[in-house]
Write a protein that holds these residues in place. Structure first.
Motif, PDB file in Angstrom:
ATOM      1  N   MET A 127       0.815  -1.207  -0.052  1.00  0.00           N
ATOM      2  CA  MET A 127       0.066   0.007  -0.001  1.00  0.00           C
ATOM      3  C   MET A 127       0.890   1.396   0.090  1.00  0.00           C
ATOM      4  SD  MET A 127      -3.150   1.155   2.649  1.00  0.00           S
ATOM      5  CE  MET A 127      -3.685  -0.506   2.615  1.00  0.00           C
ATOM      6  N   ALA A 128       1.826   1.464   0.882  1.00  0.00           N
ATOM      7  CA  ALA A 128       2.729   2.429   0.908  1.00  0.00           C
ATOM      8  C   ALA A 128       3.459   2.622  -0.383  1.00  0.00           C
ATOM      9  CB  ALA A 128       3.717   2.223   2.079  1.00  0.00           C
ATOM     10  N   THR A 129       4.051   1.693  -1.071  1.00  0.00           N
ATOM     11  CA  THR A 129       4.653   1.670  -2.346  1.00  0.00           C
ATOM     12  C   THR A 129       3.514   2.307  -3.189  1.00  0.00           C
ATOM     13  OG1 THR A 129       5.950  -0.269  -1.891  1.00  0.00           O
ATOM     14  CG2 THR A 129       5.723   0.330  -4.221  1.00  0.00           C
ATOM     15  N   THR A 130       2.500   1.748  -3.327  1.00  0.00           N
ATOM     16  CA  THR A 130       1.468   2.472  -4.040  1.00  0.00           C
ATOM     17  C   THR A 130       1.309   3.941  -4.050  1.00  0.00           C
ATOM     18  OG1 THR A 130       0.280   0.369  -4.443  1.00  0.00           O
ATOM     19  CG2 THR A 130      -0.929   2.288  -5.058  1.00  0.00           C
ATOM     20  N   TRP A 131       1.160   4.344  -2.916  1.00  0.00           N
ATOM     21  CA  TRP A 131       0.903   5.705  -2.661  1.00  0.00           C
ATOM     22  C   TRP A 131       2.319   6.584  -3.082  1.00  0.00           C
ATOM     23  CZ3 TRP A 131      -1.182   5.398   3.294  1.00  0.00           C
ATOM     24  CH2 TRP A 131      -2.348   4.779   3.225  1.00  0.00           C
ATOM     25  N   LEU A 132       3.327   5.902  -2.759  1.00  0.00           N
ATOM     26  CA  LEU A 132       4.520   6.729  -3.108  1.00  0.00           C
ATOM     27  C   LEU A 132       4.842   6.855  -4.497  1.00  0.00           C
ATOM     28  CD1 LEU A 132       7.011   5.200  -0.410  1.00  0.00           C
ATOM     29  CD2 LEU A 132       6.142   7.547  -0.310  1.00  0.00           C
ATOM     30  N   THR A 133       4.318   5.852  -5.261  1.00  0.00           N
ATOM     31  CA  THR A 133       4.269   5.899  -6.841  1.00  0.00           C
ATOM     32  C   THR A 133       3.591   6.956  -7.194  1.00  0.00           C
ATOM     33  OG1 THR A 133       4.964   3.515  -6.864  1.00  0.00           O
ATOM     34  CG2 THR A 133       4.067   4.515  -9.013  1.00  0.00           C
ATOM     35  N   GLU A 134       2.248   7.150  -6.540  1.00  0.00           N
ATOM     36  CA  GLU A 134       1.317   8.199  -7.047  1.00  0.00           C
ATOM     37  C   GLU A 134       1.858   9.525  -6.788  1.00  0.00           C
ATOM     38  OE1 GLU A 134      -1.982   6.971  -4.963  1.00  0.00           O
ATOM     39  OE2 GLU A 134      -2.645   5.225  -6.309  1.00  0.00           O
ATOM     40  N   LEU A 135       2.436   9.702  -5.571  1.00  0.00           N
ATOM     41  CA  LEU A 135       2.964  10.880  -5.211  1.00  0.00           C
ATOM     42  C   LEU A 135       4.171  11.347  -6.106  1.00  0.00           C
ATOM     43  CD1 LEU A 135       2.972  10.652  -1.039  1.00  0.00           C
ATOM     44  CD2 LEU A 135       1.600  12.299  -2.542  1.00  0.00           C
ATOM     45  N   ALA A 136       4.797  10.215  -6.539  1.00  0.00           N
ATOM     46  CA  ALA A 136       6.065  10.772  -7.349  1.00  0.00           C
ATOM     47  C   ALA A 136       5.510  11.369  -8.687  1.00  0.00           C
ATOM     48  CB  ALA A 136       6.863   9.632  -7.718  1.00  0.00           C
ATOM     49  N   THR A 137       4.484  10.819  -9.258  1.00  0.00           N
ATOM     50  CA  THR A 137       3.861  11.169 -10.566  1.00  0.00           C
ATOM     51  C   THR A 137       3.410  12.610 -10.362  1.00  0.00           C
ATOM     52  OG1 THR A 137       3.205   9.127 -11.150  1.00  0.00           O
ATOM     53  CG2 THR A 137       2.104  10.876 -12.396  1.00  0.00           C
ATOM     54  N   TRP A 138       2.616  12.888  -9.107  1.00  0.00           N
ATOM     55  CA  TRP A 138       2.033  14.178  -8.846  1.00  0.00           C
ATOM     56  C   TRP A 138       3.121  15.143  -8.739  1.00  0.00           C
ATOM     57  CZ3 TRP A 138       2.987  16.823  -4.140  1.00  0.00           C
ATOM     58  CH2 TRP A 138       2.009  17.771  -3.795  1.00  0.00           C
ATOM     59  N   ASN A 139       4.083  14.660  -7.872  1.00  0.00           N
ATOM     60  CA  ASN A 139       5.059  15.795  -7.705  1.00  0.00           C
ATOM     61  C   ASN A 139       6.105  16.205  -8.951  1.00  0.00           C
ATOM     62  OD1 ASN A 139       6.682  17.221  -5.667  1.00  0.00           O
ATOM     63  ND2 ASN A 139       8.359  15.809  -6.106  1.00  0.00           N
ATOM     64  N   THR A 140       6.085  15.220  -9.777  1.00  0.00           N
ATOM     65  CA  THR A 140       6.532  15.580 -10.855  1.00  0.00           C
ATOM     66  C   THR A 140       5.769  16.696 -11.969  1.00  0.00           C
ATOM     67  OG1 THR A 140       7.681  13.527 -11.417  1.00  0.00           O
ATOM     68  CG2 THR A 140       7.433  14.908 -13.479  1.00  0.00           C
ATOM     69  N   GLN A 141       4.412  16.583 -11.946  1.00  0.00           N
ATOM     70  CA  GLN A 141       3.614  17.414 -12.436  1.00  0.00           C
ATOM     71  C   GLN A 141       3.434  18.797 -11.723  1.00  0.00           C
ATOM     72  OE1 GLN A 141      -0.034  15.050 -12.202  1.00  0.00           O
ATOM     73  NE2 GLN A 141       0.336  13.988 -13.968  1.00  0.00           N
ATOM     74  N   LEU A 142       3.706  18.799 -10.462  1.00  0.00           N
ATOM     75  CA  LEU A 142       3.543  19.803  -9.616  1.00  0.00           C
ATOM     76  C   LEU A 142       4.810  21.022  -9.811  1.00  0.00           C
ATOM     77  CD1 LEU A 142       2.529  21.615  -7.154  1.00  0.00           C
ATOM     78  CD2 LEU A 142       3.807  20.236  -5.651  1.00  0.00           C
ATOM     79  N   GLY A 143       6.042  20.339 -10.277  1.00  0.00           N
ATOM     80  CA  GLY A 143       7.197  20.967 -10.502  1.00  0.00           C
ATOM     81  C   GLY A 143       7.718  21.809  -9.282  1.00  0.00           C
ATOM     82  N   SER A 144       7.857  23.091  -9.467  1.00  0.00           N
ATOM     83  CA  SER A 144       8.523  23.829  -8.480  1.00  0.00           C
ATOM     84  C   SER A 144       7.502  24.551  -7.672  1.00  0.00           C
ATOM     85  CB  SER A 144       9.742  24.928  -8.908  1.00  0.00           C
ATOM     86  OG  SER A 144       8.795  25.633  -9.881  1.00  0.00           O
ATOM     87  N   GLN A 145       6.189  24.366  -7.853  1.00  0.00           N
ATOM     88  CA  GLN A 145       5.183  25.140  -7.177  1.00  0.00           C
ATOM     89  C   GLN A 145       4.998  24.662  -5.691  1.00  0.00           C
ATOM     90  OE1 GLN A 145       1.447  25.707  -9.778  1.00  0.00           O
ATOM     91  NE2 GLN A 145       2.466  24.181 -11.020  1.00  0.00           N
ATOM     92  N   PRO A 146       4.693  25.658  -4.861  1.00  0.00           N
ATOM     93  CA  PRO A 146       4.473  25.250  -3.675  1.00  0.00           C
ATOM     94  C   PRO A 146       3.220  24.646  -3.405  1.00  0.00           C
ATOM     95  CG  PRO A 146       4.241  27.638  -3.657  1.00  0.00           C
ATOM     96  CD  PRO A 146       4.846  27.018  -4.987  1.00  0.00           C
ATOM     97  N   TYR A 147       2.791  23.750  -2.358  1.00  0.00           N
ATOM     98  CA  TYR A 147       1.632  23.190  -2.144  1.00  0.00           C
ATOM     99  C   TYR A 147       1.318  23.038  -0.652  1.00  0.00           C
ATOM    100  CZ  TYR A 147      -2.140  19.581  -1.859  1.00  0.00           C
ATOM    101  OH  TYR A 147      -3.487  18.897  -1.712  1.00  0.00           O
TER     102      TYR A 147
END
Length: 239
Positions: free
Chosen positions: A166-186
């Motif tokens: 479960m943690a691995t799945t979440w982290l994979t999704e976060l990695a994709t999201w983080n790439t799309q976010l780029g340098s923007q703050p969240y």
């Protein structure tokens, strides 16, 4: 030699910090692990040294009180560990409080905030979510944006069962999201964070849920007037 398991922890439910957020320091006393836990082994690389430990990943609750207070608050405080290389002390322990920004850089703030927004609500209701949340948080605070439990400064070396998947799945999704976010703050749209630090015990991270925005009384009055007017128009149209 038997390694003493590290005790890990979950984020706080709404209101559990109570009035103590106003204090710069808190006395916390470990109570129990809640909402399930999962055992396994981790390796943490810090200052050139690798520490391998058998740990219990899951939620934990503390009794809390302000320094100098004679009695504990009625509310328990729950938190997630953010210092996996350190053991958690039992008994009364003094913690100082700080913000998420004081503790972490922007990339880690982004990922922590997103993890909580997406998955915190599942911790108490989905089997395996509590230890999965802890593993994902450990990865973020130790490795930043690499987000892999099989490489980097934080590694899971055995067990944890379905929580690891479960943690691995979440982290994979976060990695994709983080790439799309780029340098923007969240920033989290749902939670306010408090980091808890102790020089001789595991540092913790806890949250309070933000109150939902409620319209001002004047806005509510205008909405009511609009609804009455709309109803009157519908009645006129049917006459």
């Amino acid at each position: 030699m038997r390694i003493r398991p590290l005790i890990t922890a979950l984020a706080l439910g709404a209101g559990a910090l109570g009035a103590n957020l106003a204090h710069a320091d808190l006395i916390l006393n470990f109570q129990n692990v809640v909402a399930g836990s999962s055992n396994g082994s981790i390796s943490v690389l810090s200052n050139g040294t690798v520490k391998t430990s058998t740990v219990s990943a899951g939620m934990i609750s503390f009794k809390q009180k302000a320094p100098g207070a004679s009695a504990y608050d009625n509310d328990l405080l729950n938190s997630f560990c953010i210092e996996p290389k350190t053991s958690l002390l039992r008994g009364d322990t003094l913690f100082s409080t700080s913000s998420l920004a004081d503790r972490f850089g922007q990339p880690q703030q982004n990922l922590i905030s997103r993890l909580y927004d997406l998955h915190y609500d599942t911790v108490s209701s989905v089997a395996g979510a509590a230890p999965a949340f802890q593993l994902a948080l450990w990865e973020i605070v130790t490795d930043g944006a690499s987000l892999s439990l099989s490489s980097g400064n934080f590694l899971t070396t055995s067990s944890f069962g379905g929580a690891l998947t479960m943690a691995t799945t979440w982290l994979t999704e976060l990695a994709t999201w983080n790439t799309q976010l780029g340098s923007q703050p969240y920033s989290s749209t749902m939670y306010d964070f408090v980091a808890l630090s102790a020089g001789n015990s595991q540092d913790q991270l806890t949250v309070t849920r933000r109150a939902q925005d409620v319209p001002e009384p004047g806005v509510l009055a205008l909405l009511g007037i609009g609804a009455v007017a709309a109803l009157a128009r519908r009645r006129s149209a049917t006459v």
